[in-house]
Design a protein around this motif. Sequence first.
Motif, mmCIF file in Angstrom:
data_model
loop_
_atom_site.group_PDB
_atom_site.id
_atom_site.type_symbol
_atom_site.label_atom_id
_atom_site.label_comp_id
_atom_site.label_asym_id
_atom_site.label_seq_id
_atom_site.Cartn_x
_atom_site.Cartn_y
_atom_site.Cartn_z
ATOM 1 N N TYR A 34 7.117 1.093 15.380
ATOM 2 C CA TYR A 34 6.766 -0.188 14.777
ATOM 3 C C TYR A 34 6.030 -0.026 13.455
ATOM 4 C CZ TYR A 34 8.269 -2.309 19.110
ATOM 5 O OH TYR A 34 9.019 -2.720 20.175
ATOM 6 N N SER A 36 5.382 -0.271 9.630
ATOM 7 C CA SER A 36 5.822 -1.120 8.530
ATOM 8 C C SER A 36 5.268 -0.566 7.216
ATOM 9 C CB SER A 36 5.360 -2.573 8.740
ATOM 10 O OG SER A 36 3.972 -2.633 9.002
ATOM 11 N N TYR A 38 4.364 -1.589 2.971
ATOM 12 C CA TYR A 38 4.044 -2.661 2.049
ATOM 13 C C TYR A 38 3.953 -2.130 0.637
ATOM 14 C CZ TYR A 38 2.953 -4.783 6.468
ATOM 15 O OH TYR A 38 3.060 -5.236 7.761
ATOM 16 N N GLN A 40 2.486 -2.993 -3.209
ATOM 17 C CA GLN A 40 1.488 -3.837 -3.863
ATOM 18 C C GLN A 40 1.388 -3.487 -5.341
ATOM 19 O OE1 GLN A 40 -2.694 -3.412 -2.748
ATOM 20 N NE2 GLN A 40 -3.023 -5.625 -2.984
ATOM 21 N N LYS A 44 -1.828 -8.146 -7.299
ATOM 22 C CA LYS A 44 -0.940 -8.982 -6.485
ATOM 23 C C LYS A 44 -1.166 -8.726 -4.998
ATOM 24 C CE LYS A 44 1.271 -10.686 -10.040
ATOM 25 N NZ LYS A 44 1.148 -12.136 -10.393
ATOM 26 N N ALA A 45 -0.653 -9.651 -4.175
ATOM 27 C CA ALA A 45 -0.709 -9.468 -2.735
ATOM 28 C C ALA A 45 0.319 -8.434 -2.288
ATOM 29 C CB ALA A 45 -0.435 -10.793 -2.030
ATOM 30 N N PRO A 46 0.064 -7.759 -1.195
ATOM 31 C CA PRO A 46 1.071 -6.835 -0.650
ATOM 32 C C PRO A 46 2.352 -7.583 -0.283
ATOM 33 C CG PRO A 46 -1.078 -6.449 0.355
ATOM 34 C CD PRO A 46 -1.180 -7.738 -0.418
ATOM 35 N N LEU A 48 5.912 -7.063 2.179
ATOM 36 C CA LEU A 48 6.574 -6.295 3.229
ATOM 37 C C LEU A 48 7.886 -5.714 2.715
ATOM 38 C CD1 LEU A 48 6.718 -5.492 6.287
ATOM 39 C CD2 LEU A 48 7.979 -7.641 6.626
ATOM 40 N N TYR A 51 10.011 -2.810 8.111
ATOM 41 C CA TYR A 51 9.314 -3.022 9.380
ATOM 42 C C TYR A 51 10.088 -2.339 10.507
ATOM 43 C CZ TYR A 51 12.666 -6.818 10.302
ATOM 44 O OH TYR A 51 13.812 -7.560 10.525
ATOM 45 N N TYR A 89 1.650 1.119 1.124
ATOM 46 C CA TYR A 89 0.832 1.329 2.316
ATOM 47 C C TYR A 89 1.709 1.277 3.562
ATOM 48 C CZ TYR A 89 -3.177 0.243 -0.665
ATOM 49 O OH TYR A 89 -4.131 0.249 -1.664
ATOM 50 N N LEU A 92 0.567 0.318 11.201
ATOM 51 C CA LEU A 92 1.001 0.205 12.596
ATOM 52 C C LEU A 92 0.026 -0.760 13.237
ATOM 53 C CD1 LEU A 92 2.946 1.280 14.780
ATOM 54 C CD2 LEU A 92 1.234 3.029 15.292
ATOM 55 N N TYR A 93 0.541 -1.893 13.704
ATOM 56 C CA TYR A 93 -0.371 -2.954 14.111
ATOM 57 C C TYR A 93 0.142 -3.759 15.289
ATOM 58 C CZ TYR A 93 -3.430 -6.978 13.807
ATOM 59 O OH TYR A 93 -4.333 -7.953 14.104
ATOM 60 N N ALA A 94 -0.712 -3.906 16.292
ATOM 61 C CA ALA A 94 -0.414 -4.765 17.438
ATOM 62 C C ALA A 94 -1.613 -5.671 17.630
ATOM 63 C CB ALA A 94 -0.136 -3.945 18.695
ATOM 64 N N PHE A 102 -4.028 0.758 8.891
ATOM 65 C CA PHE A 102 -3.274 0.916 7.653
ATOM 66 C C PHE A 102 -3.325 2.370 7.212
ATOM 67 C CE2 PHE A 102 -1.897 -3.190 6.263
ATOM 68 C CZ PHE A 102 -2.793 -4.106 6.785
ATOM 69 N N THR A 104 -3.636 5.213 4.064
ATOM 70 C CA THR A 104 -4.604 5.357 2.974
ATOM 71 C C THR A 104 -4.049 4.924 1.628
ATOM 72 O OG1 THR A 104 -3.936 7.672 2.878
ATOM 73 C CG2 THR A 104 -5.967 7.150 4.089
ATOM 74 N N TYR B 95 -7.148 -11.535 2.095
ATOM 75 C CA TYR B 95 -5.805 -12.088 2.241
ATOM 76 C C TYR B 95 -5.605 -12.613 3.658
ATOM 77 C CZ TYR B 95 -4.699 -9.207 -1.882
ATOM 78 O OH TYR B 95 -4.670 -8.634 -3.126
ATOM 79 N N VAL B 103 4.126 -8.680 20.101
ATOM 80 C CA VAL B 103 3.143 -7.627 20.409
ATOM 81 C C VAL B 103 2.891 -6.778 19.153
ATOM 82 C CG1 VAL B 103 2.466 -5.659 21.833
ATOM 83 C CG2 VAL B 103 3.767 -7.559 22.835
ATOM 84 N N TRP B 104 3.885 -6.018 18.731
ATOM 85 C CA TRP B 104 3.740 -5.229 17.505
ATOM 86 C C TRP B 104 4.130 -6.096 16.332
ATOM 87 C CZ3 TRP B 104 1.313 -0.710 17.404
ATOM 88 C CH2 TRP B 104 1.156 -0.046 18.616
ATOM 89 N N CYS B 105 3.237 -6.241 15.374
ATOM 90 C CA CYS B 105 3.521 -7.174 14.301
ATOM 91 C C CYS B 105 3.561 -6.498 12.950
ATOM 92 C CB CYS B 105 2.535 -8.320 14.342
ATOM 93 S SG CYS B 105 1.177 -8.243 13.192
ATOM 94 N N PHE B 107 3.284 -7.768 8.802
ATOM 95 C CA PHE B 107 2.782 -8.900 8.030
ATOM 96 C C PHE B 107 3.844 -9.329 7.025
ATOM 97 C CE2 PHE B 107 -1.155 -8.425 10.050
ATOM 98 C CZ PHE B 107 -1.571 -7.106 10.000
ATOM 99 N N GLY B 111 -1.032 -14.448 1.664
ATOM 100 C CA GLY B 111 -1.559 -15.338 0.648
ATOM 101 C C GLY B 111 -1.797 -14.572 -0.649
#
Lengths: 111, 120
Positions: A34, A36, A38, A40, A44-46, A48, A51, A89, A92-94, A102, A104, B95, B103-105, B107, B111
Motif C-alpha cells: 500500500y 503511495s 507524492y 511536490q 505547492k501542495a503534494p 498523488l 498508490y 515522498y 505508507l498509511y492506515a 512518510f 524522508t 494541509y 483501511v490503507w489510505c 491521500f 488543500g
Amino acid sequence: QSALTQPPSASGSPGQSVTISCTGTSSDIGEYDYVSWYQQHPGKAPKLMIYEVTKRPSGVPDRFSGSKSGNTASLTVSGLQAEDEADYYCSLYAGSNNLGVFGTGTKVTVL
Amino acid sequence: EMQLVESGGGLAQPGGSLRLSCVASGFTFSNYEMNWVRQAPGKGLEWVAYISSRGSTIFYADSVKGRFTISRDNAKNSLYLQMNSLRAEDTASYYCARCAGIVWCHFDCWGQGALVTVSS
C-alpha cells in the motif's frame, strides 16, 4: 514509527530515467502493498502520483511507475521532463489503524 | 472537481491558539476519512491527525497529542484543527488531505495549505 528512508537527491538529464528508493522494514513496506508516492513542487501542495505500489491515478502520465521488492519500494520517472523537477515522498498509511509514516523525501533535479 | 480549501492560518504567540478550517467541495465529504498533514519550512511531510468519516475514531501524532483537536462537521462539509499551547516547532504549512482506500489510505486530494507561524 520511524520514517521511511529515501535518498536526499536524484538527478537525470531530459529524456533519461531516474529511480527513487523508499526503504522500510519487514513490518511496514515488506508486509503491505500500500505504498503511495507524492510529488511536490516548491510552494505547492503534494500531489498523488502512485498508490498501492503500482497504480496511477487518472491524469498522471504513464512515465511514472512504481514497484516493490522486499522492504524497498521504488518510483521510476521515465523520459524525464523539466516539470518533473520536484520533491518526491513515499508513504505508507492506515489511518483507521493509527499506522502511518512518510518517507524522508527526495529532491529530483532535471539537469 | 473535488477541492479542499483551508483557512485560519496566521501568526500566533508561543502558548497561544489557532483554529484551522478546511471546506470540502466536489465530493461527498461525509464518506471520507480525513487528515491533517504539516510541513515545517524546508522539511518533509509529517502526519498530524486523523478522523474517521463519522468522527467516531480519532488519532494524533505524539508531537501534538493533548494540544491539538481534530473535528468535523459533515453538515457543513468542514474539517477543523484546534491548536492550543502552540510551540515554535509547530510552525509549518498545514494541509488537510482526503483519505482514499479502505483501511490503507492514500491521500488523493489536498488543500492548498495554511501557514501557521508561532513566534513572539
